[in-house]
Structure formats: C-alpha cells, structure tokens
Write an enzyme that holds these catalytic residues in place. Structure first.
Site, PDB file in Angstrom:
ATOM      1  N   ARG A 128       1.033  -1.116   0.089  1.00 41.61           N
ATOM      2  CA  ARG A 128       0.021  -0.026  -0.056  1.00 41.61           C
ATOM      3  C   ARG A 128       0.821   1.252  -0.022  1.00 41.61           C
ATOM      4  NH1 ARG A 128      -4.383   0.126   4.337  1.00 41.61           N
ATOM      5  NH2 ARG A 128      -2.722   0.649   5.716  1.00 41.61           N
ATOM      6  N   LYS A 131      -2.727   6.535   1.300  1.00 42.79           N
ATOM      7  CA  LYS A 131      -2.445   6.930   2.872  1.00 42.79           C
ATOM      8  C   LYS A 131      -1.598   8.101   2.832  1.00 42.79           C
ATOM      9  CE  LYS A 131      -2.440   4.500   7.218  1.00 42.79           C
ATOM     10  NZ  LYS A 131      -3.746   4.964   7.952  1.00 42.79           N
ATOM     11  N   GLU A 155     -16.507   5.505   4.502  1.00 44.99           N
ATOM     12  CA  GLU A 155     -15.815   4.716   5.449  1.00 44.99           C
ATOM     13  C   GLU A 155     -15.796   5.779   6.641  1.00 44.99           C
ATOM     14  OE1 GLU A 155     -11.611   4.423   5.180  1.00 44.99           O
ATOM     15  OE2 GLU A 155     -11.518   5.991   3.603  1.00 44.99           O
TER      16      GLU A 155
END
Ligand code: PLP
Length: 340
Positions: A81, A184, A220
């Site tokens: 990620r 992220k 989310e």
C-alpha cells in the site's frame, strides 16, 4: 530494562521509544538505512512534504504471543500500500524487503516496549515517507526520508469492544471522487480534523463519510473502514475508489467467508438502507473491530444491534481476527511474519 507502563490502560498516544529506523533517498537510490536514537527530523524549510503534502504513511502492529515471541500481521500488505501511495504522489517506492526488514529492526530494538500477551495492547509502528530538499515549485522532491517509529498502544476508540456511536457528515467529504482517497496521505486526514472535532464534541466516536459524488453511499469512517452484517449472514463493506483499501477489511472479508461461513460482499452501501444491517462496525489496524452502536444520520439515530453490547457476529469476527494476530488461532497462509 524495566518499564513503568500501565499496559492495560494504554490509549492511542505518542510515546517516544529509544530507537527508530531512518533511510535517505538521494541520487536516485535508497541508502541501506539504520537505527537511530534521534527522534527529531532535520529537513529543509522548503521540503515538498511540508508545502505540498508530498508524504505518505502507514500503520501496522507487532503482537506478543502467548509463548513470548513477537509477530507481525500482513506487513507485506502495508509495504504494497505504501508503494501504491508512493506511485500516486510520484515518490520512490520502498521495496517490500526493505520495509519488512526495517519494521523488524525497530521492533527488535524496542523489544521491551512490545506489550505483554494478554494485556490487549500492541506495539504500533508508523512508517513515514516524506519528500525533502530545497524545492519551491510544485514538483516532486529529489530526496526523500523513509522512517519508522513505534509506540505501545491500547484502544483507538474509547469503547474497545463496547459499541460507540458515529455520525454521518453531510457537510464535509473526506476525499474527492478521483482524488487521493485510496492513498494513505496526510492531506486526507488534515481535511478530516474539522468534521472529526465537531463529531467528537457532540459525543460521537468519529465521522462516517459519504461518497463525495452523490452523498448517498457510505464510504468509510475517519480512520477505519465500515462493515455491516445482515440477518442473511452477509458481511457487507463499501466498494469505492475513494476509500482507503483497509488490510483489516480485506482480511475480514476472507475470514467471514472461509471461517464463519458468511457471504462476503464488497458493494455500494446506501446510507438510507441502514435498516438491512443487524450489526455494524468500524475496522482497521488501530480500530481493530470497533462495534458501531448507532449511526446518526440527519435527525435520526439508527441503532444496529445495541448501543451497549457487541453483537454476536461482530464478536466472532473479532475473536477470529485477534486470535490470529496474537497467534492463538492458525492464520491463513502468509499472514503472519515472525520477528526473530
Ligand atoms: C481512513 C482509513 N480507513 C481505513 C483504515 C484501516 O486500514 P487498515 O486496516 O489497513 O489499517 C485506516 C487506518 O489505517 C484509515 O486511516
């Protein structure tokens, strides 16, 4: 070394440990990296990370098992990620090998701060990748720092396994439809501070964001993914290009199907169809599985299983996931990496 830490009552707070890892990228390559006791970064005032948010981070944990050994949960997924985030922000990738080796070095060097088995606490690791150097135009840095520091942590949301309530933000989005929601990057979190503060002041654990294009679907939670359980034994979690692809969420999708015999589904979750869920929760490395008691949407608090008790399916998912993470339950192939 002795430590006077109250392991059972740790929250999610910064704690300066003796060692961290640091590696520099210069002239097109990473150096071999090393452990250091220096906890302060000295970087150019014009670093692109500071001005244009050219930075990325990760979050993963080290777990103490019953036999006293230490293990990591799917660190290759965090490495992957971080590589995807690096690609999105034109930063150099850190190889999976360097990433996992650095994580292990930091854990071993701070071994006394990996909480004892049975306390529920873990060692949280924070990898950080930042663009540095003397650049003032909007363009990618030529030099980078990759660092990993760590700290022992307890629950992220105050309730732990006790349900807490969340509120849907109608006013703010977390990410743009084709922006950086799936990466992220710090900017996603900077934008969530204001709605998060309002939610917490009103007594909610955090905000639930809707899809930025139509405001009709759940995306989310501020720092975790969302899931719901139906009476038909389905585990449903939102599918969207602008949410963070949670490693915990993908693990739960697999465990729900393979271990709990549920139907695991990634799909749209309409905010006006919350009635179909008999249980709901937030999931993530920090949040683990945090049951959602109720969701405030417009003027209604939609309660799922109970505002005070965790539902039975959420509990089973929690036991399976946490059992695997702490080494009490056999993990699917490749999920556990021992720190030896
Ligand atoms: C916005 C957001 N969504 C989801 C998650 C959960 O992701 P993971 O399970 O990989 O920790 C996190 C935490 O990392 C997060 O910050």
């Amino acid at each position: 070394m002795t430590t006077a830490i109250d392991w059972e009552n740790l929250g999610f707070e910064y704690h300066k440990l003796p060692f961290r890892y640091i590696s520099y990228y210069k002239n097109g390559k990473w150096d071999k990296g090393q452990l250091t006791e220096e906890a302060t970064l000295h970087i150019s005032e014009s670093s692109p990370a500071l001005h244009y948010g050219q930075q990325a981070f990760e979050g993963l944990k080290a777990y103490r098992t019953k036999d006293g050994s230490i293990q990591l949960f799917r660190p290759d997924r965090n490495a992957a990620r971080l590589q995807a985030t690096a690609d999105r922000l034109l930063m150099p990738q850190v190889s999976t090998e360097q990433f996992i080796d650095a994580v292990k070095q930091v854990v071993k060097a701070n071994e006394n701060f990996v909480p004892p088995y049975g306390t529920g606490a873990t060692l949280y690791l924070r990898p950080l990748l930042i663009g540095i150097g003397d650049i003032i135009g909007v363009k990618p840095a030529e030099e980078y720092i990759f660092t990993i520091f760590a700290m022992p942590v307890g629950n992220y949301f105050k309730g732990g396994l006790a349900p807490t309530n969340f509120i849907v933000s109608e006013e703010f989005d977390r990410a743009a439809p084709y922006g950086t929601g799936a990466a992220k990057v710090g900017g996603n979190y900077a934008g969530s501070l204001l709605p998060g503060k309002a939610a917490k002041s009103a007594g909610y654990s955090d905000v639930i964001y809707l899809d930025p294009a139509t405001h009709t679907k759940i995306e989310e939670v501020g720092a975790a993914n969302f899931f719901g359980i139906t009476a038909e034994n389905e585990f449903i979690t939102p599918l969207s290009p602008s949410i963070l692809p949670s490693i915990t969420k993908y693990s739960l999708l697999q465990l729900a199907e393979e271990r709990l015999g549920m139907t695991a589904i990634e799909d749209d979750v309409a905010v006006d169809e919350l009635d179909k869920f008999v249980e709901a929760g937030a999931c993530g490395t920090a949040a683990v599985i945090s049951p959602i008691g109720g969701i405030q949407y417009k003027d209604k608090l939609h309660v799922f299983y109970s505002e005070t008790e965790v539902g039975p399916v959420t509990r089973r998912l929690y036991d399976e996931l946490v059992g695997i993470q702490f080494g009490d339950i056999e993990a699917p192939e490749g999920w556990i990496v021992k720190v030896d």
